[in-house]
Enzyme design. Structure first.
Site, PDB file in Angstrom:
ATOM      1  N   ALA A 166       0.848  -1.205   0.000  1.00 42.13           N
ATOM      2  CA  ALA A 166       0.000   0.000   0.000  1.00 42.13           C
ATOM      3  C   ALA A 166       0.875   1.244   0.000  1.00 42.13           C
ATOM      4  O   ALA A 166       2.098   1.172   0.171  1.00 42.13           O
ATOM      5  CB  ALA A 166      -0.896   0.006   1.251  1.00 42.13           C
ATOM      6  N   GLY A 167       0.227   2.376  -0.228  1.00 39.33           N
ATOM      7  CA  GLY A 167       0.860   3.680  -0.039  1.00 39.33           C
ATOM      8  C   GLY A 167       2.106   3.909  -0.870  1.00 39.33           C
ATOM      9  O   GLY A 167       2.152   3.591  -2.062  1.00 39.33           O
ATOM     10  N   ASN A 206      11.088   0.813   2.834  1.00 37.49           N
ATOM     11  CA  ASN A 206       9.901   1.674   2.920  1.00 37.49           C
ATOM     12  C   ASN A 206       9.011   1.346   4.117  1.00 37.49           C
ATOM     13  O   ASN A 206       8.358   2.235   4.656  1.00 37.49           O
ATOM     14  CB  ASN A 206       9.086   1.547   1.621  1.00 37.49           C
ATOM     15  CG  ASN A 206       7.692   2.095   1.785  1.00 37.49           C
ATOM     16  OD1 ASN A 206       7.497   3.302   1.912  1.00 37.49           O
ATOM     17  ND2 ASN A 206       6.704   1.206   1.833  1.00 37.49           N
ATOM     18  N   THR A 260      -1.953   8.599   2.617  1.00 38.82           N
ATOM     19  CA  THR A 260      -1.880   7.134   2.511  1.00 38.82           C
ATOM     20  C   THR A 260      -2.646   6.555   3.704  1.00 38.82           C
ATOM     21  O   THR A 260      -3.322   7.285   4.419  1.00 38.82           O
ATOM     22  CB  THR A 260      -0.413   6.651   2.603  1.00 38.82           C
ATOM     23  OG1 THR A 260       0.099   7.045   3.882  1.00 38.82           O
ATOM     24  CG2 THR A 260       0.454   7.219   1.498  1.00 38.82           C
ATOM     25  N   ASP A 295       7.155 -10.192   7.591  1.00 38.80           N
ATOM     26  CA  ASP A 295       7.090  -9.172   8.637  1.00 38.80           C
ATOM     27  C   ASP A 295       8.541  -8.841   8.966  1.00 38.80           C
ATOM     28  O   ASP A 295       9.265  -9.677   9.522  1.00 38.80           O
ATOM     29  CB  ASP A 295       6.359  -9.748   9.859  1.00 38.80           C
ATOM     30  CG  ASP A 295       6.161  -8.703  10.953  1.00 38.80           C
ATOM     31  OD1 ASP A 295       6.911  -7.713  10.977  1.00 38.80           O
ATOM     32  OD2 ASP A 295       5.245  -8.890  11.777  1.00 38.80           O
ATOM     33  N   TYR A 332       7.631   8.300  17.527  1.00 36.55           N
ATOM     34  CA  TYR A 332       7.644   8.240  16.052  1.00 36.55           C
ATOM     35  C   TYR A 332       8.763   9.126  15.519  1.00 36.55           C
ATOM     36  O   TYR A 332       9.543   8.708  14.663  1.00 36.55           O
ATOM     37  CB  TYR A 332       6.286   8.668  15.475  1.00 36.55           C
ATOM     38  CG  TYR A 332       6.306   8.633  13.967  1.00 36.55           C
ATOM     39  CD1 TYR A 332       6.335   7.416  13.297  1.00 36.55           C
ATOM     40  CD2 TYR A 332       6.337   9.817  13.221  1.00 36.55           C
ATOM     41  CE1 TYR A 332       6.394   7.379  11.906  1.00 36.55           C
ATOM     42  CE2 TYR A 332       6.391   9.774  11.833  1.00 36.55           C
ATOM     43  CZ  TYR A 332       6.412   8.561  11.173  1.00 36.55           C
ATOM     44  OH  TYR A 332       6.484   8.509   9.815  1.00 36.55           O
TER      45      TYR A 332
HETATM   46  C1  8X3 Z   1       4.678  10.966   8.487  1.00 33.42           C
HETATM   47  C2  8X3 Z   1       4.679  12.435   8.331  1.00 33.42           C
HETATM   48  O1  8X3 Z   1       4.167  14.647   9.447  1.00 33.42           O
HETATM   49  O2  8X3 Z   1       2.609  12.845   9.821  1.00 33.42           O
HETATM   50  O3  8X3 Z   1       5.965  10.484   8.418  1.00 33.42           O
HETATM   51  O4  8X3 Z   1       4.762  12.810  10.891  1.00 33.42           O
HETATM   52  S1  8X3 Z   1       4.030  13.208   9.690  1.00 33.42           S
END
Ligand code: 8X3
Length: 258
Positions: free
Chosen positions: A16-17, A91, A192, A64, A157
């Site tokens: 995807a994406g 990716n 996405t 995975d 993240y």
């Molecule tokens: C995703 C972009 O800006 O939502 O990598 O963190 S953001």
């Protein structure tokens, strides 16, 4: 002109994406493909769509990347079968939740770190030695603007994407003296499944992320990746940052009416 016609490209998170768009774009460029993702049915559908449209070969495997034994086993099998990729697109990646640091969920942290950092490491470790040995190959890491600027509730993240940036730069140093190239492509907001996954299927919350702006599409990023891997062998596009015209930094997004 395509410089990757007949080359073999492996793409993770290809179902995807951005990964799916890269698969279609690199097939248009004439590359043969190995597509990895967890969702085999989606990979199978994508593979038949690509083979119907182009003359390239497409191999798929349900992998995975958090499972290092599976990654190394599959990579070894490919090598034995004479299918060592010329290009690897790291990716696969995901966001899980958006909590304040003081309220973060360990389960979310593990999923992000295991996929975005350790999974990328396992795939890199699985294929890079062969590239160095052959003195040929191109590793492309898909990072993010989130690896350059932090935002509230981005914490872990952000940390994983900063890690991707450090690993791209570090790997480039470690392959100095070889012809192996290492690149990173860092998009801003791309429409996405990313936000749908991050918000655990909450469609309204996911849609709000892209509301009122003309966000990047997976295809836009795939075109950048295509440029990067089509560069002549003496040229290494080390780092690319790409935004929608409606975005200028992680904190500056123009939305209709804003
Ligand atoms: C995703 C972009 O800006 O939502 O990598 O963190 S953001």
């Amino acid at each position: 002109m395509s410089r990757i016609k007949g080359k073999l490209a492996l793409i993770t998170g290809a179902s995807a994406g951005i990964g799916e768009a890269c698969a279609k774009q690199l097939a248009r460029d004439g590359a043969n493909l190995i597509l990895w993702a967890r969702r085999k049915k989606r990979l199978a559908d994508l593979a038949s769509e690509i083979t119907d449209e182009s003359g390239v070969t497409v191999d798929i495997a349900s992998i995975d990347i958090r499972d290092h034994e599976l990654v190394f086993k599959e990579a070894n099998q490919l090598r034995v079968n004479g299918l060592s990729p010329d290009i690897v697109i790291n990716n696969a990646g995901m966001g899980a939740g958006m909590s304040l640091m003081q309220e973060g969920k360990v389960e979310d942290w593990n999923r992000m770190i295991d996929t975005n950092v350790k999974g990328l490491l396992f795939v890199t470790r699985a294929f890079l030695p062969d590239m160095v040995e052959r003195d040929h190959g191109h590793l492309v890491n898909i990072g993010s603007i989130a690896g350059r600027q932090v935002y509230p509730r981005g914490n872990v993240y952000n940390a994983t994407k900063y890690a991707v940036q450090a690993l791209t730069e570090g790997t480039n140093l470690d392959v100095l003296g070889t012809k192996v190239r290492v690149s990173s492509v860092n998009p801003g907001l791309v429409e996405t499944e990313f936000s749908l996954v991050r918000f655990d299927g909450d469609e309204a919350r996911a849609e709000a992320v892209y509301e009122g702006l003309d966000a990047l599409r997976g295809q836009d990023v795939a075109e950048v990746v295509s440029f990067v891997v089509n560069a002549p062998p003496h040229m290494n596009v080390a780092d690319v940052l790409v935004f929608s015209t409606d975005q200028r930094s992680i904190h500056h997004v123009h939305r209709n009416g804003s």
